[in-house]
Design a protein around this motif. Structure first.
Motif, mmCIF file in Angstrom:
data_model
loop_
_atom_site.group_PDB
_atom_site.id
_atom_site.type_symbol
_atom_site.label_atom_id
_atom_site.label_comp_id
_atom_site.label_asym_id
_atom_site.label_seq_id
_atom_site.Cartn_x
_atom_site.Cartn_y
_atom_site.Cartn_z
ATOM 1 N N LEU A 38 -0.488 87.720 26.496
ATOM 2 C CA LEU A 38 -0.951 87.120 27.751
ATOM 3 C C LEU A 38 -2.339 86.527 27.515
ATOM 4 N N LYS A 39 -2.515 85.270 27.901
ATOM 5 C CA LYS A 39 -3.786 84.571 27.725
ATOM 6 C C LYS A 39 -4.247 84.018 29.076
ATOM 7 N N PHE A 40 -5.513 84.279 29.410
ATOM 8 C CA PHE A 40 -6.064 83.772 30.671
ATOM 9 C C PHE A 40 -7.542 83.480 30.487
ATOM 10 N N TRP A 41 -8.135 82.741 31.447
ATOM 11 C CA TRP A 41 -9.513 82.277 31.324
ATOM 12 C C TRP A 41 -10.384 82.858 32.440
ATOM 13 N N ILE A 42 -11.637 83.127 32.095
ATOM 14 C CA ILE A 42 -12.618 83.616 33.065
ATOM 15 C C ILE A 42 -13.916 82.839 32.867
ATOM 16 N N THR A 43 -14.813 82.928 33.849
ATOM 17 C CA THR A 43 -16.141 82.309 33.739
ATOM 18 C C THR A 43 -17.253 83.349 33.645
ATOM 19 N N ASP A 44 -17.033 84.530 34.171
ATOM 20 C CA ASP A 44 -18.039 85.599 34.137
ATOM 21 C C ASP A 44 -17.778 86.479 32.918
ATOM 22 N N PHE A 45 -18.297 86.035 31.758
ATOM 23 C CA PHE A 45 -18.018 86.781 30.525
ATOM 24 C C PHE A 45 -18.685 88.152 30.531
ATOM 25 N N ASP A 46 -19.677 88.330 31.368
ATOM 26 C CA ASP A 46 -20.334 89.633 31.488
ATOM 27 C C ASP A 46 -19.351 90.703 31.967
ATOM 28 N N ARG A 47 -18.327 90.295 32.725
ATOM 29 C CA ARG A 47 -17.324 91.225 33.259
ATOM 30 C C ARG A 47 -16.011 91.151 32.480
ATOM 31 N N LYS A 48 -16.118 90.870 31.211
ATOM 32 C CA LYS A 48 -14.938 90.731 30.350
ATOM 33 C C LYS A 48 -14.059 91.979 30.401
ATOM 34 N N HIS A 49 -14.626 93.136 30.151
ATOM 35 C CA HIS A 49 -13.829 94.359 30.080
ATOM 36 C C HIS A 49 -13.279 94.797 31.441
ATOM 37 N N PRO A 50 -14.070 94.751 32.535
ATOM 38 C CA PRO A 50 -13.481 95.090 33.842
ATOM 39 C C PRO A 50 -12.326 94.176 34.235
ATOM 40 N N ILE A 51 -12.433 92.884 33.918
ATOM 41 C CA ILE A 51 -11.366 91.946 34.270
ATOM 42 C C ILE A 51 -10.118 92.231 33.429
ATOM 43 N N LYS A 52 -10.308 92.463 32.133
ATOM 44 C CA LYS A 52 -9.154 92.799 31.287
ATOM 45 C C LYS A 52 -8.510 94.103 31.752
ATOM 46 N N GLY A 53 -9.344 95.052 32.163
ATOM 47 C CA GLY A 53 -8.801 96.316 32.658
ATOM 48 C C GLY A 53 -7.994 96.140 33.927
ATOM 49 N N GLU A 54 -8.449 95.265 34.830
ATOM 50 C CA GLU A 54 -7.724 95.025 36.077
ATOM 51 C C GLU A 54 -6.388 94.336 35.793
ATOM 52 N N VAL A 55 -6.403 93.348 34.888
ATOM 53 C CA VAL A 55 -5.157 92.666 34.529
ATOM 54 C C VAL A 55 -4.188 93.646 33.850
ATOM 55 N N GLY A 56 -4.722 94.484 32.957
ATOM 56 C CA GLY A 56 -3.863 95.472 32.285
ATOM 57 C C GLY A 56 -3.246 96.453 33.256
ATOM 58 N N LYS A 57 -3.996 96.855 34.264
ATOM 59 C CA LYS A 57 -3.453 97.769 35.267
ATOM 60 C C LYS A 57 -2.312 97.115 36.047
ATOM 61 N N LEU A 58 -2.506 95.846 36.417
ATOM 62 C CA LEU A 58 -1.463 95.153 37.167
ATOM 63 C C LEU A 58 -0.218 94.907 36.318
ATOM 64 N N ILE A 59 -0.398 94.734 35.013
ATOM 65 C CA ILE A 59 0.775 94.577 34.133
ATOM 66 C C ILE A 59 1.669 95.812 34.222
ATOM 67 N N TRP A 60 1.064 96.978 34.210
ATOM 68 C CA TRP A 60 1.843 98.217 34.297
ATOM 69 C C TRP A 60 2.639 98.263 35.591
ATOM 70 N N TYR A 61 1.995 97.932 36.729
ATOM 71 C CA TYR A 61 2.696 97.957 38.019
ATOM 72 C C TYR A 61 3.800 96.905 38.075
#
Length: 389
Positions: free
Chosen positions: A293-316
């Motif tokens: 899965l590949k996606f784009w963000i602008t707030d690179f400071d929140r890289k890990h929280p955003i990846k964590g949120e996407v990973g959580k939604l993948i499970w659901y």
């Protein structure tokens, strides 16, 4: 002991008075500096920054003009030689003032438009120093009639000595200039240098400082940065792509998996809708199909929280579609061994246990058959022994 002659006393007196004038100018400079800092710069006034840059040449120029007043000059410096020195000082500080004035206007123009100055501080300061030195040599040779050839010879020798003594420092300076000329990064950019990742908070003639995700300040010498691979996550724009590898079972249709991955990324507000998230089939492996899965963000400071949120939604998303995520082989074997143990295992004669254990250890059933761990045991020997018992 011979007494000093009257001309010698006059010379020493004039030197002392020049020293007092210099000290007076320095005191005035620091007083004006304090007033400007407290009354203007602390309040965010642009005039304060402008006066702060012109403070030094203005003070010395005013002191020199006061000493050039005829009545004061005749009283303090009657000799023609010192009058010539005052003329040279007046010309130097006037040109010094003009250079600083132009420099202040240029920096103010960039500051008002919230633009970064095109020259790094080290290069900017070096250019000004060369200009001042050039003006000084012209005044020494043209007005005072002093030959600058000895100065140039001494400067060449001094440059060679300093170059040998400060090789590391000069290497950092040249590397810093190279980094700024090539625009490798700017203040505020997210970069990765070697294993260090963070936002650039400052860069100067010797080093670059970045702030990592744990709020630690990492100081990296410029020559180290110049020799490392630099990844700039903020160039050419602030869009950065993130990827999450996922594995799904063969029983799940690839179209359903790709749809779930896309929906998981699109459901996070901080994931950009343009460019759209993308999902691909990577490979068909032993225990499932690998996806990316590949996606784009602008707030690179929140890289890990955003990846964590996407990973959580993948499970659901997978759970709602009954898409199974394959568990590691070692976990499956552990479950099998546990079930055998709970059921009492398979009865084996005591004299055969050790032989069976050795056969199991030598067999390929409990070993990886591919990858970096090819041939290694999947479970521990103790677990195999429990299985054998």
């Amino acid at each position: 002991m011979n007494n000093l002659s009257s001309p010698q006393v006059a010379v020493y007196l004039e030197i002392f008075l020049l020293f007092l004038a210099f000290v007076t100018a320095l005191i005035l400079y620091f007083l004006v500096r304090i007033v400007v800092l407290k009354s203007l710069i602390s309040r965010g006034k642009y005039a304060g920054t402008f006066l702060f840059r012109l403070n030094l040449p203005i003070v010395f120029l005013l002191v020199t003009l006061v000493l050039k007043i005829k009545s004061i000059r005749d009283a303090l410096f009657p000799s023609q030689k010192f009058n010539l020195y005052l003329d040279a000082a007046l010309i130097f500080f006037f040109v010094f003032f003009l250079v600083r004035l132009i420099d202040a206007f240029l920096q103010g123009w960039y500051t008002k438009r919230s633009l970064s100055f095109p020259l790094p501080r080290v290069l900017h300061g070096l250019i000004l120093a060369v200009i001042y030195l050039f003006i000084l040599f012209i005044i020494l040779n043209g007005i005072l009639g002093i030959s600058i050839t000895p100065f140039l010879a001494t400067s060449a020798l001094l440059t060679m000595i300093l170059g040998l003594a400060f090789q590391g420092v000069l290497s950092n300076i040249l590397s810093g200039m190279s980094l700024h000329f090539t625009k490798s990064f700017n203040k505020g950019d997210w970069i990765q240098v070697g294993s260090n990742e963070g936002v650039v908070i400052d860069t100067n003639w010797r080093e670059t400082r970045i702030k990592d995700r744990y709020s630690n300040i990492i100081v990296i010498p410029n020559n180290t940065i110049a020799s490392e691979k630099i990844t700039n996550f903020s160039y050419p724009d602030n869009k950065s792509a993130l990827t999450i590898p996922v594995k799904a079972s063969y029983s799940a249709p690839p179209s359903a998996v790709l749809e779930a991955l896309y929906e998981a990324a699109a459901s996070v507000p901080e994931v950009l809708s343009s460019p759209k998230p993308e999902a691909y089939v990577l490979s068909y492996d032993d225990f499932g199909i690998s996806y990316l899965l590949k996606f784009w963000i602008t707030d690179f400071d929140r890289k890990h929280p955003i990846k964590g949120e996407v990973g959580k939604l993948i499970w659901y998303k997978f759970k709602r579609r009954n898409i199974e995520i394959p568990v590691p082989l070692s976990d499956k074997l552990g479950t099998v061994l546990k079930s055998f143990k709970e059921k009492g295992g398979v009865p084996v004669f005591d004299e055969d246990k050790e032989r069976n254990f050795e056969d199991l250890i030598k067999s390929t059933f409990f070993r990886y058959k591919s990858g970096n761990r090819d041939g290694e045991l999947i479970v521990t020997e103790d677990e195999i022994r429990e299985f054998d018992s």
